[in-house]
Enzyme design. Structure first.
Site, short mmCIF file in Angstrom:
data_model
loop_
_atom_site.label_atom_id
_atom_site.label_comp_id
_atom_site.label_asym_id
_atom_site.label_seq_id
_atom_site.Cartn_x
_atom_site.Cartn_y
_atom_site.Cartn_z
N CYS A 1 10.17 24.11 34.03
CA CYS A 1 10.39 24.35 35.43
C CYS A 1 11.91 24.48 35.69
O CYS A 1 12.21 24.89 36.70
CB CYS A 1 10.09 23.04 35.95
SG CYS A 1 10.72 21.57 35.71
N CYS B 1 1.30 17.58 31.43
CA CYS B 1 0.34 18.15 30.69
C CYS B 1 -0.86 18.80 31.54
O CYS B 1 -1.55 17.77 32.45
CB CYS B 1 0.00 17.33 29.47
SG CYS B 1 -1.38 18.21 28.69
N GLY C 1 25.97 8.85 42.00
CA GLY C 1 25.30 9.91 42.56
C GLY C 1 24.26 9.97 43.26
O GLY C 1 24.04 10.69 44.25
N CYS D 1 3.32 21.47 26.15
CA CYS D 1 4.04 20.09 26.71
C CYS D 1 4.43 19.49 25.22
O CYS D 1 5.12 18.21 25.52
CB CYS D 1 3.23 19.47 27.43
SG CYS D 1 1.50 18.70 26.87
N ARG E 1 7.44 1.90 49.11
CA ARG E 1 7.51 3.35 49.11
C ARG E 1 5.97 3.86 49.10
O ARG E 1 4.99 3.39 48.42
CB ARG E 1 8.34 4.05 47.94
CG ARG E 1 7.77 3.95 46.35
CD ARG E 1 8.51 4.29 45.26
NE ARG E 1 9.36 5.80 45.17
CZ ARG E 1 8.84 6.43 44.59
NH1 ARG E 1 7.80 6.70 44.06
NH2 ARG E 1 9.68 7.56 44.75
N PHE F 1 -5.87 29.14 32.54
CA PHE F 1 -6.84 28.65 33.34
C PHE F 1 -7.25 29.79 34.32
O PHE F 1 -7.55 29.45 35.54
CB PHE F 1 -6.22 27.44 34.19
CG PHE F 1 -5.40 26.27 33.28
CD1 PHE F 1 -6.40 25.65 32.37
CD2 PHE F 1 -4.21 26.20 33.33
CE1 PHE F 1 -5.61 24.66 31.61
CE2 PHE F 1 -3.47 25.24 32.67
CZ PHE F 1 -4.46 24.65 31.81
N CYS G 1 16.79 20.93 30.54
CA CYS G 1 17.08 21.91 31.43
C CYS G 1 18.28 21.33 32.50
O CYS G 1 18.88 22.08 33.19
CB CYS G 1 15.93 22.32 32.13
SG CYS G 1 15.05 21.11 33.23
N GLU H 1 -15.05 25.33 31.87
CA GLU H 1 -15.05 25.07 33.35
C GLU H 1 -15.84 24.11 33.65
O GLU H 1 -15.32 23.43 35.10
CB GLU H 1 -15.40 26.29 33.99
CG GLU H 1 -14.68 27.45 33.53
CD GLU H 1 -15.07 29.07 33.90
OE1 GLU H 1 -14.54 29.64 34.64
OE2 GLU H 1 -16.23 29.20 33.58
C1 LIG Z 1 13.04 15.65 38.99
C2 LIG Z 1 13.69 14.78 40.10
C3 LIG Z 1 13.12 13.65 40.36
C4 LIG Z 1 14.02 12.67 41.23
N1 LIG Z 1 13.09 11.75 41.92
C5 LIG Z 1 13.84 10.84 42.82
C6 LIG Z 1 13.03 9.68 43.50
O1 LIG Z 1 12.04 9.69 43.26
N2 LIG Z 1 13.78 8.91 44.20
C7 LIG Z 1 15.26 8.88 44.47
O2 LIG Z 1 15.82 8.24 45.02
N3 LIG Z 1 15.79 10.06 43.89
C8 LIG Z 1 15.14 11.13 42.91
N4 LIG Z 1 15.79 11.87 42.46
C9 LIG Z 1 17.22 12.11 42.68
C10 LIG Z 1 18.18 11.66 41.67
O3 LIG Z 1 17.90 10.23 41.64
C11 LIG Z 1 19.56 11.88 42.11
O4 LIG Z 1 19.78 13.19 42.20
C12 LIG Z 1 20.61 11.13 41.22
O5 LIG Z 1 20.58 9.88 41.62
C13 LIG Z 1 21.99 11.75 41.55
O6 LIG Z 1 22.72 11.38 40.60
P1 LIG Z 1 23.40 12.32 39.44
O7 LIG Z 1 24.48 11.33 38.63
O8 LIG Z 1 22.52 13.23 38.76
O9 LIG Z 1 24.32 13.15 40.64
P2 LIG Z 1 25.00 14.38 40.39
O10 LIG Z 1 24.00 15.62 40.41
O11 LIG Z 1 25.85 14.50 39.12
O12 LIG Z 1 26.05 14.29 41.73
C14 LIG Z 1 25.43 14.31 43.01
C15 LIG Z 1 26.56 14.22 43.91
O13 LIG Z 1 27.06 12.87 44.17
C16 LIG Z 1 28.63 13.08 43.97
N5 LIG Z 1 28.94 12.08 43.06
C17 LIG Z 1 28.31 11.38 41.99
N6 LIG Z 1 29.15 10.41 41.45
C18 LIG Z 1 30.05 10.30 42.48
C19 LIG Z 1 31.08 9.18 42.49
N7 LIG Z 1 31.11 8.11 41.65
N8 LIG Z 1 31.93 9.04 43.63
C20 LIG Z 1 31.84 10.18 44.82
N9 LIG Z 1 30.94 10.87 44.44
C21 LIG Z 1 29.82 11.06 43.48
C22 LIG Z 1 28.91 14.34 43.32
O14 LIG Z 1 30.09 14.79 43.75
C23 LIG Z 1 27.50 15.27 43.89
O15 LIG Z 1 27.99 15.90 45.12
C24 LIG Z 1 15.15 12.79 41.57
C25 LIG Z 1 16.00 13.99 41.05
C26 LIG Z 1 15.51 14.73 40.21
C27 LIG Z 1 15.83 15.96 39.56
S1 FES Z 2 -1.23 20.66 25.96
FE1 FES Z 2 -0.45 19.92 27.51
S2 FES Z 2 0.42 21.62 28.76
FE2 FES Z 2 -1.07 22.28 27.28
S1 FES Z 3 12.09 22.41 32.02
FE1 FES Z 3 10.72 20.86 33.24
S2 FES Z 3 12.06 19.24 33.03
FE2 FES Z 3 13.08 20.54 32.21
#
Ligand SMILES: Cc1cc2nc3c(=O)[nH]c(=O)nc-3n(C[C@H](O)[C@H](O)[C@H](O)COP(=O)(O)OP(=O)(O)OC[C@H]3O[C@@H](n4cnc5c(N)ncnc54)[C@H](O)[C@@H]3O)c2cc1C
Ligand code: FES
Ligand code: FES
Length: 1282
Positions: A17, A122, A311, A90, A383, A754, A47, A1214
């Site tokens: 993805c 999966c 973040g 997977c 939540r 599928f 990724c 199926e």
């Molecule tokens: C698949 C997926 C599922 C998720 N599910 C949830 C969920 O269920 N609930 C939820 O709440 N969140 C969820 N998230 C969001 C995730 O929690 C946030 O993206 C994450 O916490 C951001 O942190 P990071 O360190 O990766 O940020 P980054 O991507 O590294 O940075 C994000 C932003 O924050 C800023 N930043 C980072 N650190 C600082 C700092 N110290 N001071 C100032 N600015 C800063 C950066 O400049 C940037 O703009 C999900 C994300 C993904 C990809």
């Molecule tokens: S065995 Fe998990 S996606 Fe096919």
């Molecule tokens: S390719 Fe799906 S989580 Fe990275």
């Protein structure tokens, strides 16, 4: 990620993805921490891991932990041998999530395992076998062995597993320790084609850098910035990576609370708080515990391991789970800039707008203060998400109340919500209505009203679900009230009233049933035994080769499609000049470049491969950019300019299509008896309707192909992930205007299909072949998940209306049903889908007067196509819903009405097909017994009497599923080589369903040699031509017969040499046959049954036989949020004599879970202009490990035979998908119980999927009833109801 695949050629890390949502790319990251001199290991999504961020870290991919060349790792072995790998795409991700867990905890608990796997999707197995394999690492409690365990036949033998020896694991590279200990901390800078990455070594440097580049993001976990760069095309010329600045990771405790470094990962924050909680009195850790709870549900383990606290706060997501808790808990931030340090409270003013806070762009969050709670203070967080785990919340909240000591008077209160607007919002007015008042019914009742007025969403609010979201805000306050009351009673010494019971979020016991006894069977004969999928080990080690794993060839190009952004428009201009000027772009392919047929034709309708003058849906392919790399091709595609002139009145919904008579012909009708007359004679009539949404295939491997021009006489080799190589071959030949003998298609394996890799793949491969033909270079096309979901369509949504006539004793006498499917913009296989709907409209019921009319609606949405079950899951849903309504009208249990109306004795269907329903009735009876139906039904009713806000529901559903395809035939080619090894090729393709494993078993039995001597390399059109698709659950039946036929020919040819040397070995006979000039190669053929359906006469023999089954499910529903959990599932299926019980049970469980997704979880959403919103795992939720029923029992019906298929087996791919609907009907049953509490009785409508939103609203609780419904037509909804 691209480094592992392209540069170091480690292809085990899969790309599913690209956005952290599927876990296929999971790797383990290890780092040395000089301060503590320890090494930490954690799982992460490759990724989203920026390569520059990994400086000084060790990354372990699946190849690093074991391989078939050296030694496989116990995790790889156990997942494979427990049958946890079907298509295998997977599997490496699963292996690595589990491996990372074991590196930290060699004896994990089941909860650890389910948490570790929560972010790994999966689509094949249904997770049960994966969990079972991983479960073997749990410490077995002494004396806890279940006696019955020993009696049950097992699908795998734990005794043969390699032990886990943590001392044998890879060591952390010493040079990295040395580097961390002695390295000179200096700024690191990496430069790329368009970006610069700077990683400062000190806080001062970081502050300076940010001050001079305030727009540059600070990348910590990259889970917010990464997806923006990838999917929204955001370009950051400079990225600042503060991961080496120690101050951001410091933790300091004070008497008031704890300062946590903003750089700490969410997993670190959670473990820190978990360590602190037991060290303090409970009253001081209210906030800590609320945070721990939310952190446990946020994202997946892989996301939490990298995403940082700072973040999360600074991303300022509207539905961040942390921000409401931090804000309600009065947390504050310590921020720094060149202007100095300051403290900023997380209060109602902090979040300004979507993604924005009050901090200045140059300010950096250094740490976050989390205070202790005080006596009399309570903090809770709640939540609700579309899926329980690894899913952003629909609404998330945190509430804190502080009472004056020993009293019920509120001294202070704060309530924050996420998901209720563009930012985290404070319910300030509601708080004002509570403060200084006693916490009692009167105050609360006023607070609900204030909240209702305070948090209003416009009816077309982004994200939709407006009524649901608003009702959740009230439900959460109510839940908080219940918890506070409980606490207050503790405080002021009142009696404790038990709250509704929670069910355990852990997986429990699984069972399997006996497979056929092998008493009279030779030990060598593998048929009927639970043989592991033949590629499972290679899949678990990452060695298995999928289409995109084929190494790049010299000069190879990558193709990216350009699709329409309009639903119905004329193309007025196509300007590719800018794209052609970009680096790496080689060409742009348009319809004009196609040398042969520019359309494919089905049912007399033409579908353009590439649109020339007009588009009829968003996502329709217009042209394709080919470039030297995927990144360049993507940039090229983004630079193509297309101008449109919109055409009037696009058609999106079924209602619009019927109004405008927009159909694909022919429409079909089927009739038995006379419904009109019968309606006159019945006791009661009832009319109802049900709408059922579509479904995305979500095969883990997206559409992939590689077309290689051989270089002479227009010959092409095509490597493609398709269920039907012949169709791809034909399509390419037609498109290039060359004979089919110049095109060979090769399919090694697919990462799931599928039904989605038949027609759509042929179109994509045709376009790719034009690019290869034009450029004379190899061209690869691998769709991104979002493109795949946008372009390729899925299962047809339907709307059905029925009128049913029945007697007061429960007999259904007549039913008239109309079905409308939303086919999309091209016909594809829609007419066949419509036919299959009508053929299955009776399911298990003998309705003497039955009439069905079905039509495929032509709309301006992407065209739908085949999907496991091909219309049957939709059709049977309608009749079961109708039978359910009859039961409700009569006030009788649904299972009784089902039984009364089932086929019994020698029977004839509505299309005059004779059959015996005996095994269907046996499945039904056995299912009732195994599930202990009657006793549990009573227990469910009792539970419902005792619980107001949780309800249980139960249902039992039968299935009768027709197997086969008209014109089905199959062929095989078997070679015996001089060394005795055997190569089998047949027309079936391996997509995880284990067809190659079964064919190996067939060949082994027929040639009387062990399976290890038999190899199946691929499916190819130059070995077995003119094949049928691997579809309709008929692959094993047909190809098995062909392989058997070829092997029998060879076995007979060897008879003379065997007779000459009866004591010889297989190898000696083969060798002798070679010298006696006996051919050691044979083809086999199977001419399938002569099936037909005459639609004019409305009769026929469209199936060879029926597969039967029954399924009983019980769910528990939280009526306040619509959250449900499947408590138990029992499935009994008649699959004749299983050729391989482990493969078949795998198909049953996988199909059931896919059905559970279809009927309760998976929702496709389209914008009012026809754009698919749900284009990835973040928006579209397929079942995850958290959705597996807590008890999941599968039983294969004993003593069943089937003369129509190989070794008396039955097709199973199926049918069971439909049994997932028993979860839907169990939810409906629970909803009915909730409605009864509000005095609502009688039939009610619940559309599929029964998502938490639909279930909650259908419960009609006092909170949902408070929400005023928006007047239809007075606003533009966010999403269409197609
Ligand atoms: C698949 C997926 C599922 C998720 N599910 C949830 C969920 O269920 N609930 C939820 O709440 N969140 C969820 N998230 C969001 C995730 O929690 C946030 O993206 C994450 O916490 C951001 O942190 P990071 O360190 O990766 O940020 P980054 O991507 O590294 O940075 C994000 C932003 O924050 C800023 N930043 C980072 N650190 C600082 C700092 N110290 N001071 C100032 N600015 C800063 C950066 O400049 C940037 O703009 C999900 C994300 C993904 C990809
Ligand atoms: S065995 Fe998990 S996606 Fe096919
Ligand atoms: S390719 Fe799906 S989580 Fe990275």
């Amino acid at each position: 990620m691209s480094l592992t695949v392209t540069s170091v050629r480690l292809t085990g890390t899969k790309y599913g993805c690209g956005g952290g949502g599927c876990g296929a790319c999971t790797v383990m990251v290890s780092r040395y921490q000089p301060a503590t001199k320890t090494i930490i290991h954690y799982s992460a999504n490759a990724c989203l891991l920026p390569l520059c961020q990994l400086h000084g870290a060790a990354v372990t991919t699946v190849e690093g932990i074991g391989s078939t060349k050296t030694r496989i790792h116990p995790v790889q072995e156990r997942i494979a041998k427990a049958h946890g790998s079907q298509c295998g795409f997977c599997t490496p991700g699963m292996v690595m999530s589990m491996y990372a867990l074991l590196r930290n905890k060699p004896h994990p608990t089941m909860e650890d395992i389910t948490q570790a796997l929560a972010g790994n999707l999966c689509r094949c197995t249904g997770y049960r076998p994966i969990v079972d394999g991983c479960r073997t690492f749990c410490q077995v409690q002494k004396g806890s062995t279940d006696e019955s365990e020993h009696e049950k036949p097992q699908l795998f033998d734990k005794e043969e597993f390699l032990p886990l020896d943590p001392t044998q694991e890879l060591i952390f590279p010493p040079e990295l320790i040395l580097m961390a200990e002695t390295g000179n901390p200096e700024t690191l800078t990496f430069c790329g084609e368009r970006m610069r990455w700077v990683s400062p070594a000190s806080l001062e440097e970081l502050v300076q850098l940010k001050a001079s580049n305030p727009k540059a993001p600070l990348v910590m976990g990259n889970t917010n910035i990464g997806p923006d760069i990838k999917f929204k095309g955001v370009l950051h010329p400079l990225i600042i990576s503060p991961t080496r600045v120690m101050e951001l990771f410091e933790v300091t405790q004070t008497p008031q609370g704890v300062w946590v470094g903003a750089g700490c990962s969410l997993s670190e924050v959670r473990s820190l708080l978990q360590k602190l909680v037991p060290q303090f009195p409970e009253e001081k850790t209210e906030l800590f515990r609320a945070l721990i709870q939310q952190l446990g549900n946020l994202g997946s383990q892989q996301i939490r391991n990298v995403a940082s606290l700072g973040g999360n706060i600074m991303s300022a997501y509207p539905n961040s789970d942390l921000n409401p808790v931090l804000a309600a808990g009065n947390c504050k931030l310590s921020v720094i800039s060149t202007g100095g340090r300051r403290e900023v409270p997380l209060n109602p003013d902090f979040f300004v707008s979507f993604g924005k806070t009050i901090l200045k762009p140059e300010e950096i969050v250094v740490s976050v203060f989390v205070p202790f709670s005080r006596k009399g203070e309570f903090v809770r967080a709640f939540r609700q998400a579309p899926r329980k785990e690894s899913s952003f919340a629909t609404v998330t909240t945190a509430m804190r109340v502080f009472f004056s000591e020993g009293s019920r008077v509120v001294r202070d209160v704060s309530i924050y919500y996420g998901g209720m607007g563009p930012t985290t919002v404070s319910a300030t007015k509601t708080c004002a209505a509570l403060v200084t008042r006693p916490w009692d019914d009167e105050t609360l009742s006023r607070a609900y009203d204030v909240l209702l007025d305070e948090l209003v969403l416009p009816p077309s609010a982004p994200g939709g679900k407006v009524e649901f979201r608003r009702s959740l805000t009230l439900s959460f306050l109510f839940k908080f009230n219940l918890e506070v009351l409980q606490k207050l009673r503790e405080m002021v010494g009142l009696q404790f009233l038990p709250l509704p019971r929670e069910i355990q979020p852990s997986l429990q016991e699984f069972q399997v049933r006996k497979y056929p006894s092998f008493k009279d069977q030779s030990v060598q004969d593998p048929v009927g035994r639970p043989i592991m999928h033949r590629s499972a080990i290679s899949q678990a080690t990452g060695e298995a080769v999928y289409c995109d794993d084929i190494p790049r060839t010299d000069g190879e190009l990558f193709l990216v499609l350009v699709t329409s952004s309009r639903a119905h428009a004329k193309i007025t201009g196509l300007d590719v000049s800018e794209a052609l000027r970009l680096p790496g772009v080689v060409d742009v392919i348009t319809a004009k470049d196609i040398p042969g047929k520019k359309v494919r034709t089905m049912f007399g309708y033409h579908e353009e491969l590439l649109a020339e003058s007009e588009v009829s849906c968003i996502g329709q392919m217009i042209c394709a950019v080919v470039a030297d790399t995927r990144a360049h091709a993507k940039r090229g595609a983004a630079a193509v300019k297309i101008s449109y002139e919109d055409l009037p009145d696009p058609v999106f919904t079924i209602e619009e299509a019927t109004e405008k008579s927009s159909f694909f012909e022919p429409r079909r009708v089927i009739r038995r008896g006379n419904v009109t007359e019968a309606f006159e004679t019945v006791d009661q009539l009832y009319e109802g309707e049900i709408r059922m949404g579509g479904q995305e295939h979500f095969y883990m491997e997206t559409q992939s192909m590689l077309v290689v021009p051989v270089g002479e006489e227009t010959e092409f080799k095509v490597y493609v992930s398709t269920q039907w190589p012949t169709s791809t071959q034909d399509a390419i030949a037609e498109t290039l205007d060359i004979p089919s003998n110049r095109v060979t298609c090769h399919v090694k394996r697919m990462g799931g299909a599928f039904g989605g890799k038949v027609t759509k793949t042929a179109v994509l491969a045709s376009i790719t072949s034009v690019a290869a033909w034009k450029t004379n270079r190899a061209v690869r096309c691998v769709l991104e998940r979002g493109e795949d979901m946008l372009i390729t369509g899925g299962r047809h949504p339907i709307l059905a209306k029925y009128k049913v006539g029945f007697m007061n004793d429960g007999r259904i006498v007549a039913a008239d049903i109309e079905y409308y499917t939303n086919a999309g913009n091209t016909v594809d296989e829609s007419v066949l889908v419509v036919e299959k709907i009508l053929l299955h409209m009776d399911n298990a019921y003998n309705i003497p007067n039955l009439q069905g009319r079905a039509a495929a609606c032509r709309t301006n949405l992407p065209s739908n196509t085949a999907f496991r079950g091909f219309g049957v899951p939709q059709s049977i849903m309608v009749v079961e819903n109708m039978v359910n309504d009859v039961a409700v009208v009569l006030g009788r249990p649904a299972d009784q009405i089902r039984e009364i109306n089932m086929y019994k004795g020698p029977s004839v269907t509505h299309y005059k097909f004779e059959f015996s329903p005996e095994n269907m009735l046996r499945c039904w009876e056995e299912c009732k017994v195994k599930a202990d139906y009657s006793a549990r039904r009573r227990a469910v009713d009792q539970f419902n009497q005792q619980n107001r806000w949780k309800k249980r529901g139960m249902s039992i559903i039968p299935i009768k599923y027709g197997i086969s395809l008209a014109r089905k035939k199959a062929a095989a080619l078997v070679h015996i080589y001089k060394d005795g090894s055997v190569l089998v090729t047949h027309g079936g393709t391996e997509m995880g369903q284990g067809i190659h494993t079964k064919m190996q078993q067939v060949a082994s039995r027929e040639l009387r040699i062990p399976p290890s001597k038999i190899y199946i390399s691929e499916t190819s059109t130059n070995t077995v031509p003119n094949t049928c698709p691997s579809a309709a659950s008929f692959g094993t039946d047909a190809n098995g017969m062909a392989v058997k036929n070829a092997c029998q020919t060879l076995y007979q040819r060897l008879e003379p040499v065997r007779q000459k040397d009866p004591k010889g070995s297989w190898e000696s006979w083969v060798n002798a046959a070679f010298f006696e000039k006996i051919s050691l190669s044979a083809t086999g053929f199977y001419r399938g049954p002569d099936l037909y359906m005459d639609w004019d006469k409305m009769e026929g023999q469209p199936y060879a036989y029926f597969t039967f089954g029954a399924c009983c499910c019980e769910v528990e529903l939280d009526c306040l949020t619509g959250d449900y959990r499947t408590v138990r599932t029992d499935i009994v299926v008649d699959i004749g004599r299983s050729v391989n019980p482990s493969v078949d049970i795998g198909q049953i469980e996988g199909a059931f879970m896919q059905g559970l997704g279809l009927y309760t979880l998976e929702e496709l959403k389209f914008s009012p202009s026809g754009l698919l919103y749900t284009r990835g795992p973040s928006q579209y939720k397929i079942p995850a490990v958290c959705d597996v029923p807590l008890r999941f029992n599968v039983y294969l019906l004993s003593d069943s035979h089937n003369p129509h298929a190989i070794y008396s087996s039955k097709g199973i791919g199926e049918p069971v998908l439909f049994l997932g609907s028993s979860v839907f009907f169990a939810i409906k049953d629970a909803v009915a119980a909730a409605r009864a509490e509000s005095g609502l009785v009688g039939p009610f409508s619940l559309d599929s999927p029964a998502t938490p939103e639909r279930a909650c609203l259908a419960c009609a609780s006092l909170f949902t009833q408070k929400i005023p419904a928006s007047k239809p037509g007075s606003y533009k909804p966010w999403a269409l109801n197609i």
